[in-house]
Design an enzyme around this catalytic site. Structure first.
Site, short mmCIF file in Angstrom:
data_model
loop_
_atom_site.label_atom_id
_atom_site.label_comp_id
_atom_site.label_asym_id
_atom_site.label_seq_id
_atom_site.Cartn_x
_atom_site.Cartn_y
_atom_site.Cartn_z
N ARG A 62 0.88 -1.17 0.00
CA ARG A 62 0.00 0.00 0.00
C ARG A 62 0.91 1.21 0.00
O ARG A 62 1.78 1.33 0.86
CB ARG A 62 -0.88 -0.04 1.25
CG ARG A 62 -1.75 1.17 1.49
CD ARG A 62 -2.92 1.14 0.52
NE ARG A 62 -4.01 2.00 0.91
CZ ARG A 62 -3.96 3.32 0.93
NH1 ARG A 62 -2.88 3.96 0.60
NH2 ARG A 62 -5.02 4.01 1.27
N GLU A 68 -11.25 4.42 -5.42
CA GLU A 68 -11.48 2.98 -5.54
C GLU A 68 -11.73 2.61 -7.01
O GLU A 68 -12.08 3.46 -7.82
CB GLU A 68 -12.68 2.56 -4.68
CG GLU A 68 -12.47 2.75 -3.20
CD GLU A 68 -11.36 1.89 -2.63
OE1 GLU A 68 -11.13 0.76 -3.11
OE2 GLU A 68 -10.70 2.35 -1.68
N ARG A 116 -1.20 -5.62 4.56
CA ARG A 116 -0.35 -5.10 3.49
C ARG A 116 0.82 -4.32 4.08
O ARG A 116 0.70 -3.74 5.16
CB ARG A 116 -1.15 -4.17 2.56
CG ARG A 116 -2.32 -4.84 1.89
CD ARG A 116 -3.16 -3.86 1.13
NE ARG A 116 -3.72 -2.86 2.03
CZ ARG A 116 -4.62 -1.94 1.69
NH1 ARG A 116 -5.06 -1.88 0.45
NH2 ARG A 116 -5.08 -1.08 2.56
#
Length: 142
Positions: A31, A39, A73
């Site tokens: 990330r 998104e 992540r």
């Protein structure tokens, strides 16, 4: 987490702020630190993903891990083709500075302000919806 940069190969791009890299024998979901891109199903989400893909996919990336997020992540500073990914996405108007996690990344705020002033990317909209509001309304990944 270590602040040592890893040299990795980007093997997938999920959206405008998330990629998968192979670092030696290890695969890592990354990330991008301090930004939040639209998104995938949100307006400008496909453009943000395309920009990150053009910059990083099948390229060597310098990844400096900072921490793990709640999804497991690796949150990291990333550069591809000699360009800081967070800065590139912000300059193009394809991400927001994610203020709650931008401590130490103060240099990013003026990049967002410039893109907004020049109506680049998502800033062509009068009131673009931040991805955190979108996720709150529609759920993650929508």
């Amino acid at each position: 987490m270590s602040a040592t940069a890893l040299l990795c190969l980007v093997i997938a791009v999920a959206d405008g702020d998330t990629l998968t890299a192979r670092c030696g024998l290890q695969k890592m979901q990354v990330r991008i630190a301090a930004i939040d891109a639209p998104e995938r199903r949100q307006r400008f989400g496909p453009e943000a993903r395309s920009r990150l893909t053009l910059l990083c996919w099948q390229q060597r990336a310098h990844i400096t891990p900072l921490e793990k997020d709640k999804y497991g992540r690796t949150v990291a500073q990333v550069s591809c083709q000699g360009q800081d990914v967070a800065s590139t996405q912000l300059r193009a108007g394809l991400a927001w500075v994610y203020t709650p996690y931008a401590h130490g990344f103060e240099y990013l705020q003026p990049l967002q302000a410039q893109a907004r002033m020049e109506h680049r990317g998502l800033w062509v909209q009068t009131r673009p919806q931040p991805p955190w509001s979108y996720r709150q309304r529609y759920g993650r990944g929508h």
